[in-house]
Design an enzyme around this catalytic site. Structure first.
Site, mmCIF file in Angstrom:
data_model
loop_
_atom_site.group_PDB
_atom_site.id
_atom_site.type_symbol
_atom_site.label_atom_id
_atom_site.label_comp_id
_atom_site.label_asym_id
_atom_site.label_seq_id
_atom_site.Cartn_x
_atom_site.Cartn_y
_atom_site.Cartn_z
ATOM 1 C CB ALA A 59 -0.899 0.004 1.235
ATOM 2 C CB CYS A 128 -11.374 8.625 6.263
ATOM 3 S SG CYS A 128 -10.274 10.056 6.275
ATOM 4 N N GLY A 149 4.022 1.360 4.862
ATOM 5 C CA GLY A 149 5.170 2.210 5.167
ATOM 6 C C GLY A 149 5.095 2.823 6.548
ATOM 7 C CB CYS A 212 -8.309 16.593 5.337
ATOM 8 S SG CYS A 212 -10.031 16.315 4.925
ATOM 9 C CB CYS A 235 -7.188 7.968 6.947
ATOM 10 S SG CYS A 235 -6.092 6.574 6.593
HETATM 11 FE FE1 SF4 Z 1 -12.165 12.647 2.940
HETATM 12 FE FE2 SF4 Z 1 -10.373 14.268 4.085
HETATM 13 FE FE3 SF4 Z 1 -10.380 11.615 4.610
HETATM 14 FE FE4 SF4 Z 1 -9.590 12.552 2.220
HETATM 15 S S1 SF4 Z 1 -8.587 12.886 4.222
HETATM 16 S S2 SF4 Z 1 -10.899 10.818 2.551
HETATM 17 S S3 SF4 Z 1 -11.035 14.279 1.927
HETATM 18 S S4 SF4 Z 1 -11.977 13.154 5.155
#
Ligand code: SF4
Length: 239
Positions: A59, A128, A149, A212, A235
């Site tokens: 990944a 996310c 990583g 973000c 995330c």
């Molecule tokens: Fe959505 Fe922000 Fe997550 Fe990207 S980092 S998937 S834009 S919430």
């Protein structure tokens, strides 16, 4: 990103996993992680490639090409998954293209099933999940193991990252760079002339989606620019 076709690389990995690959117990993984704690990253990837064959995936976030440089040197033809959230910086997409051109990998780009929307404003966890976690889960279907990583210095929540572990899906997760410091990464990049996302030199030591991610000031926590103003720090890919 639609022009990022899979690289025409001949698979140079064993096509089948080793007979005992699917039978590794949690105790086996703890023992292997201990045995490989001080092993070079390339040796860790080589073990994973020999053990899992084409059931192994890597990944990539496309922050830099260090992990891919290491992995493709011992496992040419390795599958590399890049989750295109549809909110990446152009610099990240450009880095992905540069890496795909340079290394003998089979790049597989995966996308979310939803169109761009404003969910990141109201529910970043759900965003996310839809744009990173679920596409990655689909990419890992049918696989036995994946390479990430992750590094212990990335964040306090990653400080105990083992070299090898079981992930929440039950797959084996291999973290060859877990012990690497920022200096280790910088030295490797310089020595091997590894492609690097140009945003890093513009104040983005940790790069996610553009809605973000902000640049950080000198001395600021490198991940302070991720989901700034919220208590979100991950995330979900590595939880
Ligand atoms: Fe959505 Fe922000 Fe997550 Fe990207 S980092 S998937 S834009 S919430």
């Amino acid at each position: 990103m639609t022009d990022l076709a899979p690289s025409p690389v001949v698979l140079d990995l064993p096509r089948r996993p080793a007979p005992d690959a699917a039978r590794l117990t949690d105790a086996d993984l703890v023992r292997l992680a201990d045995e490989m704690e001080c092993a070079p990253a390339a040796d860790v990837v080589a073990w994973a490639a020999e053990t899992f064959g084409s059931s192994l995936t890597l990944a990539a976030s496309m922050t830099d090409g260090v992990l891919i440089d290491v992995a493709s040197s011992v496992a040419p033809g390795i599958e590399v998954v890049f989750v295109d959230t549809q909110y990446h910086f152009q610099e990240t997409l450009g880095t992905a293209e540069a890496i795909a051109e340079r290394y003998p990998i089979r790049l597989r780009v995966v996308w979310p099933t939803t169109r761009p929307d404003d969910l990141w404003r109201t529910d970043p966890d759900a965003c996310c999940n839809a744009r990173k976690v679920l596409p990655m889960a689909r990419a890992l279907q049918g696989r036995l193991a994946w390479v990430s990583g992750l590094r212990r210095v990335d964040a306090p929540a990653r400080a105990e990252t083992p070299i090898i572990q079981r992930d929440a899906r039950g797959l084996v997760k291999v973290n060859p760079l877990a012990r690497w410091t920022d200096d280790d990464v910088e030295a490797y990049i310089a020595e091997h002339d590894v492609p690097v996302n140009p945003l890093i030199s513009q104040g983005y030591p940790s790069i996610g989606c553009y809605p973000c991610t902000r640049a950080v000031a000198a001395g600021e926590d490198p991940r302070a620019g991720r989901w700034d103003g919220t208590d979100k720090t991950e995330c979900g890919l590595h939880l």
